[in-house]
Design a protein around this motif. Structure first.
Motif, short mmCIF file in Angstrom:
data_model
loop_
_atom_site.label_atom_id
_atom_site.label_comp_id
_atom_site.label_asym_id
_atom_site.label_seq_id
_atom_site.Cartn_x
_atom_site.Cartn_y
_atom_site.Cartn_z
N ASP A 624 45.98 53.98 30.61
CA ASP A 624 46.87 53.71 31.80
C ASP A 624 46.27 54.39 33.41
OD1 ASP A 624 48.68 52.19 30.45
OD2 ASP A 624 50.17 53.53 30.35
N SER A 625 45.21 54.37 33.18
CA SER A 625 44.27 54.93 34.34
C SER A 625 44.26 53.80 35.42
CB SER A 625 43.01 55.38 34.12
OG SER A 625 42.30 55.46 35.15
N GLU A 626 44.70 54.22 36.85
CA GLU A 626 44.70 53.32 37.66
C GLU A 626 43.32 52.70 38.11
OE1 GLU A 626 47.33 51.68 39.62
OE2 GLU A 626 48.37 52.66 37.92
N PHE A 627 42.46 53.68 37.66
CA PHE A 627 40.86 53.34 37.89
C PHE A 627 40.42 52.05 37.18
CE2 PHE A 627 36.17 54.13 37.70
CZ PHE A 627 35.78 54.17 38.86
N SER A 628 41.37 51.76 35.83
CA SER A 628 40.78 50.88 35.11
C SER A 628 41.58 49.76 35.10
CB SER A 628 41.19 51.49 33.59
OG SER A 628 42.46 51.62 33.42
N LYS A 629 42.34 49.81 36.13
CA LYS A 629 43.08 48.56 36.29
C LYS A 629 42.70 47.43 36.89
CE LYS A 629 47.38 49.00 37.53
NZ LYS A 629 48.56 49.38 38.40
N LEU A 630 42.78 45.90 36.41
CA LEU A 630 42.23 44.76 36.54
C LEU A 630 43.40 44.03 37.40
CD1 LEU A 630 39.16 43.34 36.14
CD2 LEU A 630 40.32 42.27 34.27
N ASP A 631 42.73 43.66 38.64
CA ASP A 631 43.97 42.94 39.48
C ASP A 631 44.32 41.64 38.85
OD1 ASP A 631 43.96 45.09 41.19
OD2 ASP A 631 42.35 44.24 42.59
N SER A 632 45.63 41.29 39.05
CA SER A 632 46.13 40.08 38.97
C SER A 632 45.50 38.84 39.74
CB SER A 632 47.57 39.78 39.26
OG SER A 632 47.83 39.97 40.37
N TYR A 633 45.43 37.68 39.24
CA TYR A 633 44.75 36.53 39.91
C TYR A 633 45.47 35.29 39.54
CZ TYR A 633 42.57 35.78 35.30
OH TYR A 633 42.15 35.39 34.21
N PHE A 634 45.56 34.29 40.86
CA PHE A 634 45.92 32.93 40.73
C PHE A 634 45.04 31.97 40.90
CE2 PHE A 634 49.19 30.08 42.78
CZ PHE A 634 49.66 29.44 41.85
N VAL A 635 44.88 31.21 40.24
CA VAL A 635 43.62 30.35 40.60
C VAL A 635 44.00 28.71 40.24
CG1 VAL A 635 41.36 29.45 39.78
CG2 VAL A 635 41.91 31.97 39.64
N ASN A 636 43.62 27.66 40.94
CA ASN A 636 44.10 26.38 40.97
C ASN A 636 43.01 25.61 40.96
OD1 ASN A 636 47.27 26.58 41.89
ND2 ASN A 636 46.00 28.10 43.15
N ASP A 637 43.33 24.43 39.85
CA ASP A 637 42.10 23.43 40.05
C ASP A 637 42.71 22.12 40.31
OD1 ASP A 637 40.69 25.45 39.10
OD2 ASP A 637 40.96 25.25 36.92
N PHE A 638 41.70 21.34 40.34
CA PHE A 638 42.14 19.87 40.74
C PHE A 638 41.39 18.96 39.77
CE2 PHE A 638 41.79 15.65 43.08
CZ PHE A 638 43.31 15.16 42.99
N ASN A 639 41.93 17.80 39.15
CA ASN A 639 41.25 17.15 38.32
C ASN A 639 41.61 15.47 38.33
OD1 ASN A 639 41.47 16.59 34.73
ND2 ASN A 639 39.65 16.09 35.85
N ILE A 640 40.59 14.57 38.53
CA ILE A 640 40.94 13.34 38.62
C ILE A 640 39.97 12.46 37.63
CG2 ILE A 640 38.96 13.22 40.18
CD1 ILE A 640 40.60 10.96 41.79
N ASN A 641 40.82 11.59 36.98
CA ASN A 641 40.43 10.61 35.80
C ASN A 641 40.56 9.03 36.33
OD1 ASN A 641 39.00 12.13 33.52
ND2 ASN A 641 40.82 13.10 34.25
#
Length: 710
Positions: A624-641
Motif C-alpha cells: 500500500d505504498s503511495e509510491f507504487s500507485k498506478l493512476d486510474s485511466y479512462f480511454v475511448n475508442d471509435f470503431n466503424i464498419n
C-alpha cells in the motif's frame, strides 16, 4: 468531465433516434454443431451456474485490424489489458479480476495453450489468431474443469474456424499509426462431395510500436483439413507463428516518462526476441445417436527460440570463465521445447441429464541454455557460441473429470463437476545464473465444483456455485524457493435476466485463497513478474453485464466490476524490520473496472461504435505504498464498419476503421515496483528504497482496413 458529458449526450441522442422504431427480436437456435463438440468438455451453456461471457467471430472481426487477441477482449467484464510496445501488438497481456496471465487458463480446441513451465500465455506467438477463431468463451473465477494449469482467475477457451460448406476466398489488408500493417489471405475449398474441406490462412503483421524501436514482425499460418460424414467430424489442423520483436519490457522510470514517454532505454540494435512455434492437432468427433457422443484430441507443439541481450562489465565466473572479468558480452538465451497432449471425452445426454467424462494427459520437455555470441574480452581457447549454462525440465500432467448437469425439478437444475489432477515436475542442470537448479516435485489435486440454477420464469434465473482450484508453482517460483501449491475457493451468486430488448448478467463472487502467489511488483532479469506467497487473501466483487437493444438502430453493452482485493495480515521487510501491515491491497487489482459500447446503425450494413474503458487506480505492490500507485485511466475508442455487397466479382467488401484513444489520453496501464535495502549510506541504519517502472500506452492512433470476400 468532457468525456462524461459526451458519453451522456450520445446516450440521450441515440435513445431519441430510436423512439419510433420497432424492436429487434433475438434469434435463437437449439442446434448443436459438430464443431462445438471440440470444446464441449471445457465450455458451459447459458443456464450453467458458471459466470461467463461468449464472443463470436463476427464480434471479433469488427476490430480485427492487427491488434492481439487480448486487446480485442478489452471490453469484457473485469478485463484489463496492456501492451509493452504501447500499441496493442507484440507482447500484450490480459488480467481478469486482478489475476495475471499465468493464472488465466487458455485452451485452443480443448488443448492447453499456457506454457507448462512458466504457466504464462504468450500472445505474440499467435499472430492474427482472431482471424481463425470461430468463437471463444471467457469464464471468470474457477469456472468448469479444464485442461492444463488450473484457472485461478479465469479460463479462456478458443474454438478455431468451423468448416465451410461453400468455397470462399478473403483478402484483408489494414494500415495505421506507427507503420502498422496487417495482410491476411484466407481460402477454403468448401465441402467437396459433401465430405471434405481444406482451408487455410496466411498472415503478416508489422508494427514499429508506439515505444521507440519496439517493433513487431509476425508471420503466421493456419491450415485445416476436415472429413465430415453424417455424425462424424475429423479435423486435422496446424497453425504456427514466427515472431521477431525488439525488447521493451524494461519500461521507463518516472523521470524518463516525463521527459519522453516514447523513449526506449535499450540501445543495443539487436536486443530482440526471436521465437518459432508450430502446433499440430487432430480431432475426431463422433455422435453415435441423440444421446451419445465422443471426442478425441491429439496435439504436438514445437517451440524454439532465443532472445539476444547486451550485458555490460560481466564477471567471468558468471559466464563459465568464457570471458575476462569486466567484459562486455552479447548473449543468446535459448528455449527448445516439445509439448504432447492427448484428450478424450464422452458425453451422454437426455432430457433430464447431461454427463461428460474425460481425461487429459500431457508431457512437456524443455531445454534452457545460453551462449555467448560476442565478448569484448574473450578468454583464451574460447569459441563464439560456447554455452555458459544448460538445464532441462520435464513436466507430466494428468487429469480426469466427470461433470453432470441434471434436473432436480422443472425449475431447478443441478451441476456437479469433480476433477482429479496429478502433476510431476523435474528439472536438472544450471539456471541462467549458473546456479544448480534441481527439482523433483509431485502434486495431487482434487477440484470439486457444485452449483444450482433456479429458473424463476422464462426471463429470470438465479444461480449459486462453489468451486475449488489448486495450482502448482511455476519454474520461477521454484527458483525463488516456493514449493507449496496454492488453493482457491470460489463462491458465486448470480442473476440473469433475458428479454427481447434487455439482457443482464450480474453476480457476486467471493474468492478466498491459501498461499496465493501474488505479484510482488518486481521483475526478474528477463522481464517476467516475480511472485511471492501472501498467505491468506481474498477477492470480493460485484459484476454487472448489461446489453440493451433500444431499437433497430441503437444498442448498448455496458459492464461494471466493483471489487475489494486484500492480503490478510500481510508482512513485509521495511527499513530492516519485518512489519505486519494488516490487510493490504493485492497488487494490480483495481477496485473499479468499467466497459461500455454505444452501437449505432444509421443505415443498412453500417455500424458505428463508441467504446469506453475505465480502470481505477491500483497498487503495483502489496504494501500500500503511495509510491507504487498506478493512476486510474479512462480511454475511448471509435470503431466503424461498413459492408458493401456488389453484384459482381466480390461477395462483399467490408471497410473498417478504428481510432484508439480518441481524446489523446496520456496513460499508463501497467508497470512494476521494487524495493531494496540501503545499508551503506548510514552504517547504523537500514533504509528501504523504492523504485518504479511504467509502460506508457499509445496516444491517439488509428487503423483502417478492407476485406474483400470472393
Amino acid at each position: 468531465m468532457k468525456n462524461l458529458f459526451l458519453f451522456l449526450t450520445l446516450f440521450v441522442l441515440s435513445v431519441s433516434v430510436c423512439a419510433q422504431q420497432n424492436q429487434v427480436k433475438q434469434d435463437s437456435t437449439n442446434t448443436e454443431k459438430l464443431d462445438e463438440v471440440l470444446v464441449k468438455a471445457v465450455r458451459v451453456d447459458a443456464d450453467s451456474p458458471i459466470t461467463h461471457s461468449n464472443v463470436k467471430k463476427e464480434e471479433l472481426a469488427k476490430r480485427n485490424l492487427g491488434q492481439d487477441l487480448p486487446v480485442l477482449l478489452n471490453y469484457l467484464p473485469s478485463v484489463v489489458t496492456t501492451s509493452d510496445a504501447g500499441a496493442g501488438i507484440g507482447y500484450t497481456g490480459i488480467r481478469v479480476r486482478g489475476t495475471d496471465a499465468t493464472r488465466v487458463n487458455v485452451t485452443i480446441n480443448g488443448i492447453p495453450y499456457n506454457d507448462p513451465e512458466s504457466q504464462g500465455t504468450f500472445w505474440v506467438n499467435l499472430g492474427d489468431f482472431a482471424s481463425s477463431t470461430e468463437s471463444l468463451q471467457l469464464q471468470r473465477g474457477v469456472g468448469t474443469s479444464t485442461n492444463g494449469s488450473g484457472a485461478f482467475g479465469a479460463s479462456l477457451n478458443v474454438l478455431t474456424d468451423a468448416f465451410a460448406k461453400e468455397a470462399y476466398a478473403e483478402i484483408s489488408n489494414s494500415f495505421g499509426s506507427y507503420n502498422t500493417r496487417k495482410h491476411t489471405v484466407k481460402l477454403s475449398t468448401g465441402l467437396i462431395d459433401d465430405y471434405f474441406e481444406i482451408s487455410g490462412r496466411f498472415s503478416k503483421i508489422d508494427s514499429d510500436g508506439y515505444v521507440d524501436r519496439a517493433f513487431t514482425d509476425l508471420k503466421s499460418y493456419f491450415l485445416q483439413g476436415i472429413y465430415k460424414d453424417g455424425n462424424t467430424l475429423i479435423k486435422a489442423l496446424t497453425f504456427g507463428n514466427k515472431e521477431y520483436t525488439y525488447q521493451s519490457w524494461y519500461g521507463l522510470d518516472a523521470a524518463q516518462l516525463k521527459e519522453d514517454r516514447r523513449q526506449n532505454p535499450y540501445t543495443y540494435e539487436n536486443e530482440t526476441d526471436n521465437y518459432w512455434q508450430d502446433h499440430y492437432q487432430l480431432h475426431w468427433n463422433e455422435r453415435f445417436d441423440n444421446n451419445w457422443s465422443t471426442n478425441i484430441g491429439l496435439n504436438y507443439t514445437k517451440g524454439k527460440g532465443y532472445f539476444e541481450q547486451y550485458k555490460l562489465e560481466e564477471s567471468a565466473e558468471d559466464f563459465a570463465n568464457l570471458i575476462e572479468d569486466d567484459s562486455d558480452v552479447i548473449v543468446r538465451r535459448w528455449l527448445d521445447n516439445n509439448f504432447y497432449v492427448a484428450n478424450a471425452n464422452v458425453t451422454y445426454k437426455d432430457q433430464s441429464i447431461e454427463l461428460i467424462t474425460g481425461l487429459s494427459y500431457s508431457v512437456y520437455t524443455g531445454d534452457h541454455f545460453g551462449e555467448v555470441i560476442w565478448g569484448s574480452a574473450l578468454a583464451p581457447n574460447t569459441d563464439i557460441r560456447d554455452q555458459y549454462y544448460d538445464g532441462d525440465a520435464t513436466k507430466n500432467d494428468f487429469s480426469v473429470f466427470s461433470k453432470a448437469t441434471f434436473k432436480l425439478s422443472d425449475d431447478v437444475t443441478g451441476f456437479v463437476d469433480l476433477q482429479g489432477r496429478f502433476v510431476s515436475y523435474k528439472t536438472n542442470g544450471l539456471n541462467s545464473d549458473r546456479a544448480p537448479f534441481v527439482t523433483d516435485a509431485n502434486f495431487s489435486f482434487f477440484n470439486p465444483k457444485l452449483g444450482l440454477t433456479y429458473r424463476a420464469n422464462i426471463n429470470n434465473s438465479l444461480y449459486v456455485s462453489f468451486a475449488r482450484a489448486n495450482r502448482e508453482p511455476n519454474r520461477d517460483d521454484f527458483e525463488n524457493g516456493v514449493t507449496e501449491n496454492e488453493t482457491l475457493n470460489d463462491i458465486e451468486l448470480g442473476w440473469r435476466h433475458n428479454t427481447d430488448k434487455l439482457a443482464i448478467s450480474s453476480n457476486i463472487y467471493y474468492m478466498f485463497y491459501q498461499n496465493q502467489l501474488v505479484l510482488t511488483g518486481g521483475l526478474d532479469d528477463v522481464g517476467s513478474p516475480i511472485r511471492a506467497t501472501s498467505g491468506k487473501s481474498y477477492r470480493l466483487g460485484l459484476e454487472i453485464d448489461a446489453n440493451i437493444q433500444f431499437c433497430k438502430s441503437f444498442s448498448t453493452s455496458t459492464n461494471i466490476a466493483l471489487s475489494s482485493n486484500k492480503n490478510r495480515d500481510f508482512s513485509a521487510s521495511i527499513d530492516g524490520a519485518l512489519v505486519n501491515l494488516g490487510n493490504t491491497n493485492i497488487s494490480f487489482s483495481p477496485d473499479l473496472v468499467v466497459g461500455n459500447a454505444f452501437n449505432f446503425y444509421p443505415a443498412k450494413n453500417l455500424q458505428l461504435s463508441f467504446l469506453s474503458k475505465y480502470v481505477g487506480e491500483q497498487y503495483m505492490g502489496n504494501v500500500d505504498s503511495e509510491f507504487s500507485k498506478l493512476d486510474s485511466y479512462f480511454v475511448n475508442d471509435f470503431n466503424i464498419n461498413f459492408e458493401i455487397k456488389p453484384n459482381k466479382l466480390f461477395k462483399s467488401i467490408i471497410l473498417s476503421g478504428l481510432v484508439n484513444n480518441i481524446f489523446n489520453k496520456k496513460y499508463v496501464s501497467n508497470g512494476y515496483y521494487y524495493t531494496y535495502d540501503d545499508d551503506w549510506s548510514d552504517p547504523i541504519a537500514i533504509t528501504t528504497i523504492e523504485g518504479t517502472g511504467y509502460y506508457p500506452q499509445a496516444t491517439t492512433n488509428f487503423l483502417v482496413g478492407a476485406t474483400l470476400k470472393f
